[in-house]
Design an enzyme around this catalytic site. Structure first.
Site, short mmCIF file in Angstrom:
data_model
loop_
_atom_site.label_atom_id
_atom_site.label_comp_id
_atom_site.label_asym_id
_atom_site.label_seq_id
_atom_site.Cartn_x
_atom_site.Cartn_y
_atom_site.Cartn_z
CD GLN A 101 -3.39 3.72 -2.59
OE1 GLN A 101 -3.89 3.05 -1.68
NE2 GLN A 101 -2.40 3.28 -3.33
CE1 TYR A 184 -8.18 -3.86 -4.11
CE2 TYR A 184 -5.94 -3.01 -4.03
CZ TYR A 184 -6.95 -3.79 -3.49
OH TYR A 184 -6.75 -4.50 -2.33
NE ARG A 327 5.35 -5.92 4.50
CZ ARG A 327 5.67 -6.90 3.67
NH1 ARG A 327 5.25 -8.13 3.92
NH2 ARG A 327 6.41 -6.68 2.59
C1 FNR Z 1 -0.69 -2.61 2.33
N1 FNR Z 1 -0.43 -2.17 1.03
C2 FNR Z 1 -1.27 -1.28 0.42
N2 FNR Z 1 -0.97 -0.75 -0.80
C3 FNR Z 1 -1.72 0.22 -1.35
O1 FNR Z 1 -1.41 0.70 -2.44
N3 FNR Z 1 -2.83 0.68 -0.68
C4 FNR Z 1 -3.22 0.19 0.52
O2 FNR Z 1 -4.18 0.68 1.12
C5 FNR Z 1 -2.45 -0.86 1.07
N4 FNR Z 1 -2.81 -1.45 2.26
C6 FNR Z 1 -1.91 -2.24 2.95
C7 FNR Z 1 -2.17 -2.62 4.27
C8 FNR Z 1 -1.21 -3.32 4.99
C9 FNR Z 1 -1.48 -3.68 6.42
C10 FNR Z 1 0.01 -3.70 4.38
C11 FNR Z 1 1.08 -4.44 5.14
C12 FNR Z 1 0.24 -3.36 3.06
C13 FNR Z 1 0.90 -2.43 0.41
C14 FNR Z 1 1.95 -1.47 0.98
O3 FNR Z 1 1.66 -0.13 0.66
C15 FNR Z 1 3.36 -1.81 0.48
O4 FNR Z 1 3.42 -1.62 -0.91
C16 FNR Z 1 3.76 -3.25 0.79
O5 FNR Z 1 3.49 -3.54 2.16
C17 FNR Z 1 5.24 -3.50 0.51
O6 FNR Z 1 6.06 -2.62 1.25
P1 FNR Z 1 6.75 -3.07 2.64
O7 FNR Z 1 5.68 -3.35 3.63
O8 FNR Z 1 7.56 -4.30 2.35
O9 FNR Z 1 7.60 -1.88 3.02
#
Ligand code: FNR
Length: 361
Positions: A101, A184, A327
Site C-alpha cells: 500500500q 490521508y 485485526r
Molecule cells: C490499520 N488499518 C490500516 N489501514 C490502511 O489502509 N493502512 C494501514 O497501514 C493501516 N494500519 C492499521 C494498523 C493497525 C494496527 C490496525 C488495527 C488497522 C485499518 C485496517 O486495514 C482495517 O481496515 C481495519 O482494522 C478494519 O478491519 P478489521 O481490523 O476490523 O478487520
C-alpha cells in the site's frame, strides 16, 4: 457458488483465494529510515504461511514527508527496495503473494506511532517530526496546521507515487495498492472538509478527484500490464450536516478509476475528520456491496469481519468478491487455513506448509 477458497484472477495475477490481509502499519521500522526489518519479515512471512491469498503490506511512504510516523516503512530509496525484496522473496518461497500500500499521509503525517506508551497527535519538528502538507492549510482536528501544497508540490506527489510504484515492482511485489482512504492525502483532496482549493484541484467533483485519477494513471504507466492496481477508498466521511465525501461520489470515482486501469477496490470508511461511526460487525459491507453492484469491479469488504461463516455469508449474498481481514489476522495469522478446515476441506486439501502437515487433524 463462490467460496472464500475460490481463486480470483486480477489482470495477470492468479490469487489462490478470497481472504486477503488488510494493510496494517506496524510502526517497527527504525526511526526515520523507512527500512522494513526482521519484524516485517516475520509478520508477513507468518501470514503467507497462514494461507492469505494476497497480503497487502502496510501504509508505506512514497516520500519521507509522506510517512504517517517516523517508524513507518517507505519506498523512496534503494535500501528500502532491497529490504522489501528479502520479504517478498520469503513470501513467494511460501507460495504466497504480496502487494504494497503506497501512501502520502498529507496533513495526517508526522504523527506519533500508534503504539502503547507513545503520545498521540503530531510529533512536532522540534521533537523529530516534520512539516506536513495538505490540499489546503486546514488542520485535521487535533493535529498540526499543514502547509497548502503548491502546483509543483502536487506534481511531486504524482511523481513520487509513480517512482515508489516502480520501486515496488523491482522489490518483487505482486500488486500495488493506492491508499485513498482514512483521511490521508488523496482522501483529503476528495473531501470538501479538507479541500478548500479554488484551482483545478478543488471545488467540483471533477476537480477534487483529479489528483486521485492522475496518481492512478501515473502508477498504471510504470507497472507491468499484468500487475493489479488496487485502490483503497473511504466510501463516506460519515458527516451529514456539511458538504463531505459520500457513497454516491465513491461510486462515480470508482467508475472513473476503473476506466483508468484500476483493477480492484477495497472499500473502507472514515478517517478524514472525527465522526460518529456505527461500528458493529460488517458495518462497512453495505458500501462495498453498492460499489460492486453498481460499478462491477472486483471489490473487497473489510471491517469487523472476524468469523468464517460471516465472511462466507458476504460472498454468498454477493456483497463482495474478496474479504480483507485486519485485526483478526493479527491475532490469528493462520485464519485462512482454519477457514479452509471450517469449510470442510481435509488436511490434504489445505495448503499447510510441510512442517505443519503431520497428524490426523
Ligand atoms: C490499520 N488499518 C490500516 N489501514 C490502511 O489502509 N493502512 C494501514 O497501514 C493501516 N494500519 C492499521 C494498523 C493497525 C494496527 C490496525 C488495527 C488497522 C485499518 C485496517 O486495514 C482495517 O481496515 C481495519 O482494522 C478494519 O478491519 P478489521 O481490523 O476490523 O478487520
Amino acid at each position: 457458488m463462490t467460496s472464500l477458497l475460490t481463486p480470483i484472477a486480477i489482470r495477470g495475477l492468479e490469487i489462490p483465494n478470497r481472504m486477503w490481509l488488510a494493510p496494517m502499519c506496524q510502526y517497527q521500522a527504525n526511526n526515520l529510515d523507512g527500512v522494513p526489518l526482521d519484524w516485517h519479515l516475520v509478520h508477513y512471512g507468518a501470514r503467507a504461511v497462514g494461507g492469505f491469498g494476497l497480503l497487502i503490506a502496510e501504509s508505506t511512504g512514497i516520500s519521507p514527508e509522506g510517512r504517517i510516523s517516523s517508524r513507518c516503512t517507505g519506498l523512496w530509496n534503494e535500501a528500502q527496495v532491497e529490504a522489501w525484496e528479502r520479504i517478498t522473496n520469503f513470501v513467494h518461497a511460501q507460495g504466497g503473494l504480496i502487494g504494497v500500500q503506497l501512501n502520502h499521509a498529507g496533513r495526517k503525517a508526522s504523527t506519533y506511532p500508534a503504539l502503547p506508551n507513545f503520545p498521540t497527535g503530531t510529533q512536532s519538528v522540534d521533537e523529530g517530526g516534520w512539516e506536513t502538507f495538505g490540499p489546503s492549510a486546514v488542520a485535521q482536528p487535533g493535529l498540526a496546521d499543514p502547509t497548502e501544497l503548491t502546483r509543483e508540490g502536487i506534481e511531486k506527489v504524482i511523481q513520487d507515487f509513480a517512482a515508489a510504484a516502480e520501486r515496488a515492482v523491482r522489490a518483487g511485489f505482486d500488486a500495488v495498492e493506492v491508499h485513498g482512504a482514512h483521511g490521508y492525502l488523496l482522501h483529503q483532496f476528495l473531501t470538501p472538509l479538507a479541500n478548500k482549493r479554488t484551482d483545478i484541484y478543488g471545488g467540483s467533483f471533477e476537480n477534487r478527484t483529479r489528483l486521485f485519477r492522475e496518481v492512478a494513471q501515473a502508477i498504471r504507466a510504470v507497472i507491468p500490464d499484468s500487475m493489479p492496481l488496487i485502490a483503497r477508498i473511504s466510501a463516506t466521511d460519515w458527516i451529514d450536516d456539511e458538504p463531505s465525501w459520500d457513497d454516491d461520489q465513491t461510486v462515480s470515482l470508482v467508475s472513473d478509476l476503473k476506466k483508468l486501469g484500476v483493477d480492484a477496490v477495497d472499500i473502507s470508511t472514515g478517517g478524514a475528520v472525527p465522526a460518529t461511526i456505527p461500528v458493529e460487525p460488517s458495518y462497512q459491507v453495505k458500501f462495498a456491496r453498492r460499489v460492486k453492484q453498481e460499478v462491477g469491479i472486483p471489490t473487497s469488504a473489510v471491517g469487523l469481519i472476524t468469523h468464517v461463516g460471516q465472511a462466507q455469508g458476504h460472498l454468498d449474498r454477493g456483497d463482495a468478491d474478496i474479504i480483507s481481514l485486519g485485526r483478526a489476522a493479527l491475532r490469528y495469522p493462520s485464519w485462512p487455513l482454519f477457514a479452509a478446515h471450517e469449510l470442510g476441506k481435509t488436511r490434504d486439501e489445505i495448503p499447510y506448509p510441510p512442517s505443519y502437515a503431520r497428524g490426523a487433524w
